[in-house]
Write an enzyme that holds these catalytic residues in place. Structure first.
Site, short mmCIF file in Angstrom:
data_model
loop_
_atom_site.label_atom_id
_atom_site.label_comp_id
_atom_site.label_asym_id
_atom_site.label_seq_id
_atom_site.Cartn_x
_atom_site.Cartn_y
_atom_site.Cartn_z
N GLU A 63 36.70 32.47 33.71
CA GLU A 63 37.29 31.52 34.66
C GLU A 63 37.87 30.31 33.94
OE1 GLU A 63 34.53 32.75 38.50
OE2 GLU A 63 34.26 30.75 37.63
N ASN A 64 38.61 29.54 34.72
CA ASN A 64 39.27 28.36 34.16
C ASN A 64 39.37 27.31 35.26
OD1 ASN A 64 41.74 26.66 33.33
ND2 ASN A 64 41.40 27.94 31.54
N TYR A 67 42.42 27.52 38.18
CA TYR A 67 41.98 28.85 38.61
C TYR A 67 42.85 30.05 38.21
CZ TYR A 67 37.67 27.95 41.16
OH TYR A 67 36.38 27.69 41.47
N CYS A 72 40.01 38.57 35.42
CA CYS A 72 38.91 39.41 35.89
C CYS A 72 38.35 40.26 34.74
CB CYS A 72 39.39 40.37 36.97
SG CYS A 72 40.06 39.60 38.44
N GLU A 74 37.65 43.42 34.65
CA GLU A 74 38.30 44.73 34.46
C GLU A 74 39.53 44.61 33.56
OE1 GLU A 74 37.37 43.22 37.27
OE2 GLU A 74 37.24 44.63 38.95
N CYS A 110 39.81 43.83 42.39
CA CYS A 110 40.85 43.17 43.18
C CYS A 110 42.17 43.96 43.04
CB CYS A 110 41.04 41.72 42.71
SG CYS A 110 41.93 41.54 41.15
N CYS A 113 43.77 44.01 39.54
CA CYS A 113 43.07 44.90 38.61
C CYS A 113 43.38 46.37 38.94
CB CYS A 113 41.57 44.64 38.62
SG CYS A 113 41.13 43.12 37.77
ZN ZN Z 1 40.50 41.69 39.40
#
Ligand code: ZN
Length: 158
Positions: A63-64, A67, A72, A74, A110, A113
């Site tokens: 994360e950052n 955002y 992710c 994957e 998601c 991904c």
């Molecule tokens: Zn994802």
């Protein structure tokens, strides 16, 4: 007007009934989730991919504070695999999530991904198996196309 329906084939397997190689991948994804950098969501995701040469590459969410700059688990795993072994097909991907050290029920990747997984499958010229890992059971899909049935890929650009 006719309504059509899609059926998505998947197997739901108890964690203890996984094949040995899938069990290894499950464990690798789980360990990767413990290395997630998720100070904002506290939702720690781990992914592990097994390549056709037997190598296992892992990833976890990064994360950052800004955002959209994060990534992710994957995609971290798939891009790492692509960077290290660009010509080796990816055979299987396992994904798992934990929150507060507790494994969540199986989660689905998601959309972004799924799109990257689809590109990996197309690029590999072989189905990419997906293991959606939960605390007690795992949903197994034999191809990314089942997660993204109406997909966009390179052939759409022709
Ligand atoms: Zn994802």
């Amino acid at each position: 007007m006719r309504t059509d329906y899609l059926k998505i084939p998947f197997q739901k397997v108890k964690k203890e009934d996984l094949e040995a190689s899938d069990c290894v991948l499950y464990q690798a994804a789980w360990e990767a989730s413990s290395r997630a950098y998720a100070p904002y969501s506290h939702f720690c995701v781990g992914a592990a991919v097994r390549l056709l040469n037997g190598e296992i590459i892992t990833g976890c969410n990064q994360e950052n504070a800004a955002y959209p700059s994060g990534l992710c688990a994957e995609r971290v795993a798939l891009f790492s695999a692509g960077a290290a072994y660009p010509d080796v097909p990816v055979e299987c991907l396992a994904v798992i999530a934990q929150s507060g050290g507790v494994v969540k029920d199986s989660i689905a990747p998601c959309g972004a991904c799924c799109q990257v997984m689809l590109e990996t499958e197309v690029r590999s010229h072989r189905p990419l198996r997906i293991l959606l890992c939960g605390n007690e059971s795992v949903r197994i899909l034999d191809s990314v196309s089942f997660l993204l049935p109406f997909s966009f890929d390179a052939k759409d650009l022709e």
